[in-house]
Design a protein around this motif. Structure first.
Motif, PDB file in Angstrom:
ATOM      1  N   GLU A   1       0.796  -1.227   0.000  1.00  0.00           N
ATOM      2  CA  GLU A   1       0.000   0.000   0.000  1.00  0.00           C
ATOM      3  C   GLU A   1       0.830   1.279   0.000  1.00  0.00           C
ATOM      4  OE1 GLU A   1      -3.206   0.044  -0.298  1.00  0.00           O
ATOM      5  OE2 GLU A   1      -3.455  -2.131  -0.190  1.00  0.00           O
ATOM      6  N   GLY A   2       2.077   1.216   0.443  1.00  0.00           N
ATOM      7  CA  GLY A   2       2.838   2.441   0.649  1.00  0.00           C
ATOM      8  C   GLY A   2       4.030   2.674  -0.255  1.00  0.00           C
ATOM      9  N   SER A   3       4.394   1.713  -1.116  1.00  0.00           N
ATOM     10  CA  SER A   3       5.613   1.857  -1.922  1.00  0.00           C
ATOM     11  C   SER A   3       5.511   2.993  -2.936  1.00  0.00           C
ATOM     12  CB  SER A   3       5.928   0.539  -2.641  1.00  0.00           C
ATOM     13  OG  SER A   3       6.219  -0.480  -1.719  1.00  0.00           O
ATOM     14  N   THR A   4       4.371   3.092  -3.609  1.00  0.00           N
ATOM     15  CA  THR A   4       4.225   4.123  -4.648  1.00  0.00           C
ATOM     16  C   THR A   4       4.284   5.528  -4.062  1.00  0.00           C
ATOM     17  OG1 THR A   4       2.895   2.652  -6.028  1.00  0.00           O
ATOM     18  CG2 THR A   4       2.738   5.017  -6.468  1.00  0.00           C
ATOM     19  N   VAL A   5       3.540   5.739  -2.965  1.00  0.00           N
ATOM     20  CA  VAL A   5       3.552   7.078  -2.374  1.00  0.00           C
ATOM     21  C   VAL A   5       4.925   7.406  -1.806  1.00  0.00           C
ATOM     22  CG1 VAL A   5       2.787   6.388  -0.058  1.00  0.00           C
ATOM     23  CG2 VAL A   5       2.236   8.669  -0.922  1.00  0.00           C
ATOM     24  N   LEU A   6       5.655   6.395  -1.318  1.00  0.00           N
ATOM     25  CA  LEU A   6       7.012   6.639  -0.833  1.00  0.00           C
ATOM     26  C   LEU A   6       7.905   7.132  -1.954  1.00  0.00           C
ATOM     27  CD1 LEU A   6       9.305   6.575   1.193  1.00  0.00           C
ATOM     28  CD2 LEU A   6       9.522   4.104   0.798  1.00  0.00           C
ATOM     29  N   ARG A   7       7.805   6.516  -3.130  1.00  0.00           N
ATOM     30  CA  ARG A   7       8.625   6.941  -4.268  1.00  0.00           C
ATOM     31  C   ARG A   7       8.332   8.405  -4.630  1.00  0.00           C
ATOM     32  NH1 ARG A   7       7.743   1.303  -6.705  1.00  0.00           N
ATOM     33  NH2 ARG A   7       9.838   0.388  -6.704  1.00  0.00           N
ATOM     34  N   LEU A   8       7.066   8.752  -4.690  1.00  0.00           N
ATOM     35  CA  LEU A   8       6.687  10.118  -5.066  1.00  0.00           C
ATOM     36  C   LEU A   8       7.138  11.129  -4.020  1.00  0.00           C
ATOM     37  CD1 LEU A   8       3.099   9.306  -6.385  1.00  0.00           C
ATOM     38  CD2 LEU A   8       5.069   9.984  -7.763  1.00  0.00           C
ATOM     39  N   LEU A   9       6.966  10.790  -2.760  1.00  0.00           N
ATOM     40  CA  LEU A   9       7.382  11.702  -1.692  1.00  0.00           C
ATOM     41  C   LEU A   9       8.899  11.865  -1.672  1.00  0.00           C
ATOM     42  CD1 LEU A   9       5.009  10.501   1.185  1.00  0.00           C
ATOM     43  CD2 LEU A   9       4.814  12.607  -0.163  1.00  0.00           C
ATOM     44  N   ALA A  10       9.620  10.771  -1.930  1.00  0.00           N
ATOM     45  CA  ALA A  10      11.086  10.855  -1.951  1.00  0.00           C
ATOM     46  C   ALA A  10      11.559  11.764  -3.083  1.00  0.00           C
ATOM     47  CB  ALA A  10      11.682   9.457  -2.103  1.00  0.00           C
ATOM     48  N   LEU A  11      10.959  11.648  -4.266  1.00  0.00           N
ATOM     49  CA  LEU A  11      11.337  12.505  -5.392  1.00  0.00           C
ATOM     50  C   LEU A  11      11.089  13.978  -5.075  1.00  0.00           C
ATOM     51  CD1 LEU A  11       9.981  10.420  -8.408  1.00  0.00           C
ATOM     52  CD2 LEU A  11      12.378  10.922  -7.906  1.00  0.00           C
ATOM     53  N   SER A  12      10.054  14.241  -4.302  1.00  0.00           N
ATOM     54  CA  SER A  12       9.728  15.639  -3.989  1.00  0.00           C
ATOM     55  C   SER A  12      10.762  16.293  -3.089  1.00  0.00           C
ATOM     56  CB  SER A  12       8.347  15.715  -3.328  1.00  0.00           C
ATOM     57  OG  SER A  12       8.370  15.137  -2.041  1.00  0.00           O
ATOM     58  N   ALA A  13      11.639  15.507  -2.462  1.00  0.00           N
ATOM     59  CA  ALA A  13      12.658  16.085  -1.587  1.00  0.00           C
ATOM     60  C   ALA A  13      13.631  16.968  -2.365  1.00  0.00           C
ATOM     61  CB  ALA A  13      13.421  14.985  -0.864  1.00  0.00           C
ATOM     62  N   LEU A  14      13.845  16.666  -3.663  1.00  0.00           N
ATOM     63  CA  LEU A  14      14.788  17.460  -4.456  1.00  0.00           C
ATOM     64  C   LEU A  14      14.261  18.863  -4.748  1.00  0.00           C
ATOM     65  CD1 LEU A  14      16.036  14.653  -6.859  1.00  0.00           C
ATOM     66  CD2 LEU A  14      17.353  15.784  -5.068  1.00  0.00           C
ATOM     67  N   PRO A  15      13.060  19.030  -5.323  1.00  0.00           N
ATOM     68  CA  PRO A  15      12.565  20.409  -5.494  1.00  0.00           C
ATOM     69  C   PRO A  15      12.279  21.093  -4.167  1.00  0.00           C
ATOM     70  CG  PRO A  15      10.867  18.811  -6.108  1.00  0.00           C
ATOM     71  CD  PRO A  15      12.143  18.043  -5.934  1.00  0.00           C
ATOM     72  N   SER A  16      11.908  20.322  -3.155  1.00  0.00           N
ATOM     73  CA  SER A  16      11.646  20.934  -1.852  1.00  0.00           C
ATOM     74  C   SER A  16      12.896  21.597  -1.286  1.00  0.00           C
ATOM     75  CB  SER A  16      11.129  19.881  -0.871  1.00  0.00           C
ATOM     76  OG  SER A  16      10.976  20.423   0.414  1.00  0.00           O
TER      77      SER A  16
END
Length: 750
Positions: free
Chosen positions: A330-345
């Motif tokens: 249930e959580g792998s996809t959202v983890l990938r997206l949230l991790a990618l957002s760390a760069l623009p953040s």
């Protein structure tokens, strides 16, 4: 690496990053062990209690941790008083916020087990909130004292102790064991570190920074804190509230999946926040180096984040599987997206630190509210329609768009002077060309929209149309108009400043055309066909000079004949209308002091201190007593303002005379043309060329070997640009490439 660690910005930054990494690893260990000892529902409720604690702590801290980071570096003897005042204010606020939250918990957080039947949990929740606020403030105080190693130590201790607390039978058997294990160790750490601060760290800081001490005005702190508080509520508050949003929207199980994915990805966010904290400390001590510091902070942050983000995206199922198979599913996809957002953040976080140093808090509030309001709206919609992946897409998209806008408008121009190499030049050129093209397109749409009225005002042929729009620097839109072929040049002022420029050009052309001294030479001047006004804006129609653009001719010429031709023609004007003069006090005031004063008025407060003073001194010394020729001058003689005949060997016309002067310095006309022609041929910025010629005069063969003359021509050019339009702010790309490097070069010479 050893040299970098010696620099306070990076030493403290890396210490805080290491603290974040250690906290993240221990936090992951905490959640892995908790997932083995508690049910999914208990994890969901426990994590929501922790999230509520973090959210209320954000409110009750009054964001005073950032106040400590910003003001302690220069607080001097007031250090202890500032820390005590912030702690008292935050602790008191925590009691009030905690009691109010408990009182209304049934309405705004009905899923949480508060204000129901367990008075002990309610009391501990309020106590834990007070302790947590002071715990976070203590981190801010340690960072402001430049004791980031202690931040690492205390948070490592907290991570270890809360992990061990899960093994205590009383806590492990409680339904609220996750919350208890998270909060109970805080008290002991808070007291121990507080004693060390009082006895050792604060006195040492006061002694070490005595020479840097500045008065700490309560009004200044309140102003900073009030705006920054809004930023914290909107920014940190949203990230703290996300688990609660998921809990109330999708239930305890989904909240558990999200919380554990969020805890992993949030550890990546802590890397940029740690480096930004160090940036805030160092930038507050030396604002003039903020551009350099912020650029280096993001470079080093990205170097750390990039491999971590890549590893997280690749290993997301493995990481989530540590908590259990259902978490991985249930959580792998959202983890990938949230991790990618760390760069623009990271870009957004560095921007926030920059604005805090500059004390531009209202702007920071507006940007933060805009970003997070957009994110929350998208999350609310996509979470309901696409579940956790929708939340991840909303968060990643918002951060990416925000980062791109901030790089283009604020951070990029600050960092341009610190970029090196061909890639940097290419990026700057692409950005400048894109902005110029957008400006030209906007002017084209404006001209086409208003053309019927303009044509009627000037009495133009109804069959004529706008055929081509030219890029311009000032507040004037310029286009070719005509029928089957171009017949004339239409110029429309966009502002009062543009009207003044057009009027000045027309008057100069009229004066020169009627001057008997330039009889025969006046054929190079443009001819005004009609003048009118549209909605108060000046409109001018000029005869189109048939020929080739001077930029194309000079760039493609295999020799210097086109350049020599223009110099010969303009020198003829200078000889016909010129007289010699000695640079005395009045002339120095007119050509040096007044332009430098205009430059000072325009410059951003973050410009290198004393640079304009050094420029004034250098120019006055270089020009005092020199003999010059005062004559009619063009004032902006450049390849783009010259039209050549078809073969490129004869000047067909010289256009755009808005900066012309009857008593101008002929030396500046020639030098400005040589500089701009060389820029064109060598494909470089004016700032880079001027710095090179000032630093190494021997490279200025052909009339550019006089540093005083080159600098005065540069100053005249810059003042002309900034007086033409507001499109060139002191913190923009153009200034970063053409103004600030020259000021730094001058500063190093005086």
């Amino acid at each position: 690496m050893t040299e970098q660690v010696r620099q306070p910005l990076l030493r403290n930054g890396y210490a805080l990053v290491l603290n974040s990494g250690t906290t993240a690893l221990l936090g992951m260990g905490f959640w892995v062990l908790a997932a083995r000892r508690f049910t999914v529902e208990e994890i969901g409720v426990g994590s929501a209690l922790v999230a509520a604690l973090a959210l209320l702590s954000t409110i009750a801290q009054l964001n005073l941790a950032n106040v400590l980071v910003r003001f302690l570096p220069t607080a001097g003897r007031n250090t202890a008083r500032v820390i005590a005042g912030c702690s008292l204010a935050s602790g008191s606020a925590a009691v009030v916020v905690g009691v109010v939250f408990l009182t209304g918990a049934r309405w705004w957080a009905p899923t949480l087990p508060l204000n129901t039947h367990d008075l002990r949990l309610d009391v501990w929740f309020v106590v834990a909130l007070v302790l947590w606020c002071l715990f976070v403030l203590q981190d801010g105080a340690l960072s402001g004292l430049r004791q980031s190693d202690w931040v690492l130590g205390k948070n490592t201790a907290h991570g270890v102790l809360k992990l061990c607390a899960l093994l205590v039978p009383v806590i492990a058997l409680s339904s609220y064991g996750v919350f208890l294990a998270w909060t109970i160790p805080v008290a002991a750490i808070l007291v121990a570190v507080g004693l060390v601060m009082v006895r050792r760290l604060v006195p040492a800081h006061v002694a070490r920074t005595a020479s840097l001490a500045q008065p700490v005005a309560p009004r200044q702190i309140v102003r900073f804190a009030s705006f920054d508080y809004v930023v914290a509520l909107v920014g940190t508050g949203l990230t703290s509230a996300l688990p609660l949003v998921v809990l109330e929207t999708s239930g305890a199980a989904t909240a558990a999946y999200f919380t554990l994915a969020w805890s992993i990805s949030y550890s990546l966010y802590l890397v940029s926040r740690s480096m930004a904290t160090s940036l805030l400390v160092e930038g507050a001590g030396d604002v003039s180096r903020l551009g350099e510091y912020s650029y280096r902070a993001l470079v080093h942050t990205s170097a750390i984040l990039a491999p971590l983000v890549a590893a997280t995206v690749l290993l997301a199922p493995v990481l989530m599987r540590m908590f259990g198979e259902e978490y991985a599913a249930e959580g792998s996809t959202v983890l990938r997206l949230l991790a990618l957002s760390a760069l623009p953040s990271a870009v957004v976080v560095v921007y926030s630190a920059v604005e805090r140093v500059r004390k531009r808090m209202l702007r920071l509030v507006v940007v933060t509210v805009s970003i997070n309001a957009t994110a929350l709206a998208l999350i609310w919609v996509l979470l309901r329609t696409h579940g956790l992946p929708g939340l991840g897409v909303a968060w990643l998209g918002t951060q990416t768009v925000a980062a791109a806008l901030l790089l283009a408008t604020t951070l990029g121009p600050m960092w341009v002077p610190h970029l090196q190499g061909r890639m940097a030049s290419w990026l700057v050129r692409v950005a400048s060309d894109a902005r110029s093209d957008a400006h030209r397109r906007a002017q084209g749409r404006l001209l086409e929209r208003h053309y019927p009225e303009l044509a009627a005002t000037l009495g133009l042929d109804p069959a004529w149309q706008v055929q081509r729009v030219f890029p311009t620097v000032g507040d004037v839109a310029v286009a070719e108009v005509g029928g089957a072929v171009s017949k004339a040049i239409l110029k429309l002022a966009l502002t009062d400043r543009g009207s003044d420029a057009l009027l000045a050009s027309c008057r100069a052309v009229d004066a020169l055309s009627s001057d008997p001294r330039v009889d025969g030479w006046a054929g190079l001047l443009p001819r005004t066909l009609a003048i009118g006004r549209d909605s108060g804006r000046l409109v001018v129609l000029e005869r189109r000079v048939v020929g080739r653009d001077g930029r194309d001719v000079i760039a493609q010429a295999p020799d210097d004949i086109p350049v020599s031709t223009v110099l010969g023609d303009i020198s003829s004007l200078h000889r016909r209308t010129g007289r010699t003069a000695v640079m005395d006090a009045p002339l120095l005031g007119s050509w040096v002091d007044e332009p430098v004063a205009l430059l000072e008025t325009w410059l951003d407060p973050t410009a290198p201190p004393g640079a304009t003073g050094g420029l004034r001194t250098l120019l006055r010394h270089g020009w005092q007593g020199r003999t010059v020729t005062l004559s009619w001058t063009h004032g902006d003689l450049a390849p783009g303002n010259v039209v050549f005949s078809g073969e490129g060997r004869r000047t067909a016309g010289i256009i755009d005379w808005e900066r012309a002067r009857a008593d101008g310095m002929s030396e500046l006309d020639r030098t400005h043309f040589l500089l701009t022609a060389r820029m064109l041929r060598e494909d470089r910025e004016l700032g880079s060329l001027v710095c090179e010629l000032v630093r190494r005069p021997e490279l200025g063969a052909g009339g550019l070997g006089d540093p005083a003359l080159v600098l005065l021509a540069w100053l005249d050019h810059v003042v002309g640009i900034v007086s033409k339009s507001d499109r060139f702010p002191p913190n923009g790309f153009w200034a970063a490439r053409n103004v600030h490097p020259v000021l730094r070069q001058v500063g190093s010479m005086t």
